[in-house]
Design a protein around this motif. Structure first.
Motif, PDB file in Angstrom:
ATOM      1  N   PRO A 238       0.746  -1.245   0.040  1.00 59.15           N
ATOM      2  CA  PRO A 238       0.093  -0.028  -0.059  1.00 59.15           C
ATOM      3  C   PRO A 238       0.909   1.471   0.188  1.00 59.15           C
ATOM      4  O   PRO A 238       1.873   1.464   0.699  1.00 59.15           O
ATOM      5  CB  PRO A 238      -0.594  -0.111   1.227  1.00 59.15           C
ATOM      6  CG  PRO A 238      -0.898  -1.557   1.494  1.00 59.15           C
ATOM      7  CD  PRO A 238       0.471  -2.054   1.315  1.00 59.15           C
ATOM      8  N   THR A 240       0.554   5.893  -0.643  1.00 53.96           N
ATOM      9  CA  THR A 240      -0.157   7.074  -0.017  1.00 53.96           C
ATOM     10  C   THR A 240      -1.202   7.068  -1.005  1.00 53.96           C
ATOM     11  O   THR A 240      -1.288   6.894  -2.012  1.00 53.96           O
ATOM     12  CB  THR A 240       0.730   8.290  -0.421  1.00 53.96           C
ATOM     13  OG1 THR A 240       2.165   8.203   0.336  1.00 53.96           O
ATOM     14  CG2 THR A 240      -0.005   9.415   0.177  1.00 53.96           C
ATOM     15  N   PRO A 241      -2.398   7.234  -0.073  1.00 50.21           N
ATOM     16  CA  PRO A 241      -3.605   7.383  -0.930  1.00 50.21           C
ATOM     17  C   PRO A 241      -3.670   8.630  -1.997  1.00 50.21           C
ATOM     18  O   PRO A 241      -3.056   9.368  -1.751  1.00 50.21           O
ATOM     19  CB  PRO A 241      -4.879   7.699   0.068  1.00 50.21           C
ATOM     20  CG  PRO A 241      -3.973   7.204   1.411  1.00 50.21           C
ATOM     21  CD  PRO A 241      -2.581   7.497   1.335  1.00 50.21           C
ATOM     22  N   ASP A 242      -4.420   8.191  -3.150  1.00 50.91           N
ATOM     23  CA  ASP A 242      -4.381   9.210  -4.438  1.00 50.91           C
ATOM     24  C   ASP A 242      -5.278  10.180  -3.896  1.00 50.91           C
ATOM     25  O   ASP A 242      -6.628   9.735  -3.831  1.00 50.91           O
ATOM     26  CB  ASP A 242      -4.758   8.273  -5.433  1.00 50.91           C
ATOM     27  CG  ASP A 242      -4.783   9.415  -6.780  1.00 50.91           C
ATOM     28  OD1 ASP A 242      -4.858  10.416  -6.729  1.00 50.91           O
ATOM     29  OD2 ASP A 242      -4.623   8.745  -7.857  1.00 50.91           O
ATOM     30  N   ASP A 251     -10.150   4.661  -0.322  1.00 52.28           N
ATOM     31  CA  ASP A 251      -8.943   5.066  -0.886  1.00 52.28           C
ATOM     32  C   ASP A 251      -8.352   4.305  -1.776  1.00 52.28           C
ATOM     33  O   ASP A 251      -8.347   3.221  -1.688  1.00 52.28           O
ATOM     34  CB  ASP A 251      -7.936   5.155   0.413  1.00 52.28           C
ATOM     35  CG  ASP A 251      -8.377   6.308   1.261  1.00 52.28           C
ATOM     36  OD1 ASP A 251      -8.970   7.302   1.097  1.00 52.28           O
ATOM     37  OD2 ASP A 251      -8.217   5.962   2.684  1.00 52.28           O
ATOM     38  N   THR A 253      -4.917   2.955  -3.171  1.00 50.21           N
ATOM     39  CA  THR A 253      -3.657   2.894  -2.608  1.00 50.21           C
ATOM     40  C   THR A 253      -2.459   2.139  -3.317  1.00 50.21           C
ATOM     41  O   THR A 253      -1.591   2.283  -3.108  1.00 50.21           O
ATOM     42  CB  THR A 253      -3.436   1.993  -1.303  1.00 50.21           C
ATOM     43  OG1 THR A 253      -4.266   1.061  -1.347  1.00 50.21           O
ATOM     44  CG2 THR A 253      -4.548   3.026  -0.184  1.00 50.21           C
ATOM     45  N   GLN A 265      -5.313  -1.351  -6.279  1.00 48.94           N
ATOM     46  CA  GLN A 265      -5.715  -1.253  -4.613  1.00 48.94           C
ATOM     47  C   GLN A 265      -6.398  -0.454  -4.365  1.00 48.94           C
ATOM     48  O   GLN A 265      -6.238   0.670  -4.385  1.00 48.94           O
ATOM     49  CB  GLN A 265      -4.246  -1.733  -4.058  1.00 48.94           C
ATOM     50  CG  GLN A 265      -4.212  -2.080  -2.617  1.00 48.94           C
ATOM     51  CD  GLN A 265      -3.002  -2.012  -1.963  1.00 48.94           C
ATOM     52  OE1 GLN A 265      -2.570  -1.042  -1.572  1.00 48.94           O
ATOM     53  NE2 GLN A 265      -2.449  -3.396  -1.939  1.00 48.94           N
ATOM     54  N   THR A 266      -7.142  -0.921  -3.175  1.00 52.12           N
ATOM     55  CA  THR A 266      -8.136   0.201  -2.548  1.00 52.12           C
ATOM     56  C   THR A 266      -7.921  -0.304  -0.972  1.00 52.12           C
ATOM     57  O   THR A 266      -7.360  -1.160  -0.735  1.00 52.12           O
ATOM     58  CB  THR A 266      -9.657  -0.047  -2.736  1.00 52.12           C
ATOM     59  OG1 THR A 266     -10.164  -1.201  -2.706  1.00 52.12           O
ATOM     60  CG2 THR A 266      -9.718   0.646  -4.312  1.00 52.12           C
ATOM     61  N   ARG A 267      -8.442   0.872  -0.446  1.00 58.28           N
ATOM     62  CA  ARG A 267      -8.448   0.699   1.393  1.00 58.28           C
ATOM     63  C   ARG A 267      -9.509   1.269   2.119  1.00 58.28           C
ATOM     64  O   ARG A 267     -10.151   2.273   1.269  1.00 58.28           O
ATOM     65  CB  ARG A 267      -7.084   1.488   1.906  1.00 58.28           C
ATOM     66  CG  ARG A 267      -6.991   1.321   3.233  1.00 58.28           C
ATOM     67  CD  ARG A 267      -5.796   2.362   3.723  1.00 58.28           C
ATOM     68  NE  ARG A 267      -6.079   3.698   3.718  1.00 58.28           N
ATOM     69  CZ  ARG A 267      -5.289   4.753   4.095  1.00 58.28           C
ATOM     70  NH1 ARG A 267      -4.035   4.533   4.603  1.00 58.28           N
ATOM     71  NH2 ARG A 267      -5.907   6.197   3.923  1.00 58.28           N
ATOM     72  N   TYR A 309      -7.527  -4.099   2.873  1.00 55.04           N
ATOM     73  CA  TYR A 309      -7.022  -3.741   1.540  1.00 55.04           C
ATOM     74  C   TYR A 309      -7.372  -4.596   0.382  1.00 55.04           C
ATOM     75  O   TYR A 309      -7.773  -6.143   0.510  1.00 55.04           O
ATOM     76  CB  TYR A 309      -5.620  -3.827   1.457  1.00 55.04           C
ATOM     77  CG  TYR A 309      -4.803  -2.501   2.452  1.00 55.04           C
ATOM     78  CD1 TYR A 309      -4.800  -1.255   1.612  1.00 55.04           C
ATOM     79  CD2 TYR A 309      -4.558  -2.991   3.693  1.00 55.04           C
ATOM     80  CE1 TYR A 309      -4.170  -0.505   2.394  1.00 55.04           C
ATOM     81  CE2 TYR A 309      -4.037  -1.837   4.446  1.00 55.04           C
ATOM     82  CZ  TYR A 309      -3.668  -0.676   3.878  1.00 55.04           C
ATOM     83  OH  TYR A 309      -2.974   0.256   4.656  1.00 55.04           O
TER      84      TYR A 309
END
Length: 352
Positions: A238, A240-242, A251, A253, A265-267, A309
């Motif tokens: 992961p 830093t979130p966009d 997010d 990531t 990938q998401t968070r 995630y």
């Protein structure tokens, strides 16, 4: 009925450790808009929920509100269906939310019943209500079940659902005493359908940082063959979130090619309280849709709670990807309401 006494009795039942964690892991992966999903399974003596799903089937009109009589409500149901149901009208109120079992029917190994949830003092219930898979059914046999939302009446702040359960062993339901329990629901949801994701797909990294994790959920069009039996998978580390990702509550990531396969990938932070979820898809230069092949969800525990995630994997090359646009379908919830609603009732006699 004495709701508090029943609440104390059922609370003493030992629930399997991490039950709700397993619930939402599977909900996050299985409740996709365009992919097959499976029913909930309950194991005696307490409710061990394996998978959860939204059933889409009976064409039953929207519930018209508690201001009408029960017979008027049932008249809105197709006569061939309504005549099979017997009135129940057992209810329980907690946190100024009333849950009522309206009617029920049992035939052979299958039982069905209508329930309503009504906010007596506020506006916590709306047309997006979701029981968040907090519900379970206490019966002395193993069952497969689903809960289908039927509609919402704004004037009375009342939502109605149809619950269906079937014995796993195929035997007729002879013990007709059922306890239906719910402990929370989500509402004020926002649905992002067909939203374009502002990512430059022509500059996606081909050697991103990766890690091997034990995933807690998986799904996708690849089916069981695409899911490793050891529950281990290589995923993105992961990042830093966009800040340009347009979904509040989810997010972005990471994005990159891992062993020739695109990973996105998401968070989701604190998923047990929001059930925020969704999926990505690609639209190529010809306007055709490319769905993800498989997805893996893994967890991280922090001092602030759990983080989920999810890596979505696409079978495309960098050259193909450069001609595509990225889209998604996501759902986020704005309000979690907790309580304890429990109704015990008897099913009607089987009818032909």
């Amino acid at each position: 009925m004495d709701c508090n006494r029943l609440k104390n009795a059922v609370t003493d039942i030992h629930m399997p450790e991490g039950m709700q964690t397993r619930i939402l892991n599977n909900v996050l992966i299985q409740s996709r808009k365009k992919h097959p999903i499976h029913p909930v399974i309950w194991k005696r003596p307490a409710a061990l929920i394996i998978e959860a799903a939204l059933f889409i089937g009976l064409a039953i009109p929207v519930f018209v509100g508690a201001s009408e009589t029960i017979s008027q409500i049932m008249h809105r149901v197709p006569p061939s269906t309504a005549r099979l149901f017997q009135l129940v009208q057992e209810s329980c109120t907690d946190n100024d939310i009333k849950m009522e079992v309206i009617s029920s029917h049992v035939y052979g190994d299958t039982a069905s019943f209508y329930i309503t949830m009504q906010d007596l003092t506020g506006n916590r219930i709306d047309g997006t209500i979701d029981l968040n898979d907090s519900y379970f059914i206490d019966v002395p046999y193993d069952t497969s079940a689903y809960c289908q939302p039927l509609g919402y009446d704004e004037e009375t702040s009342t939502a109605t659902f149809m619950v269906n359960l079937t014995r796993m062993d195929g035997n007729p339901i002879t013990d007709r005493k059922i306890t239906f329990i719910a402990t929370e629901f989500l509402s004020r949801k926002t649905i992002y359908d067909g939203i374009e994701i502002p990512v430059d797909l022509g500059t996606v990294p081909t050697r991103p940082d990766t890690q091997t994790v034990r995933f807690t959920g998986a799904g996708g069009l690849g089916g069981k063959e695409a899911i490793p039996k050891d529950h281990m998978a290589k995923v993105l580390v992961p990042g830093t979130p966009d800040s340009s990702f347009p979904i509040s509550g989810i997010d972005l990531t990471g994005i990159g090619f891992v062993d020739g396969t695109l990973h996105i990938q998401t968070r989701v932070t604190d998923p047990l309280s929001n059930d925020n979820h969704g999926y990505f898809y690609l639209i190529d230069g010809d306007g055709s849709q490319i769905d993800y092949h498989v997805s893996y969800t893994f967890q991280k525990e922090t001092t602030d709670g759990r983080i989920d995630y999810t890596d979505y994997l696409f079978k495309v090359t960098p050259e193909q990807l450069a001609e595509c646009s990225l889209y998604g379908h996501f759902v986020t919830a704005g309000l979690l309401t907790q309580g304890y609603w429990s109704v015990t009732f008897h099913l009607d006699n089987a009818q032909s």
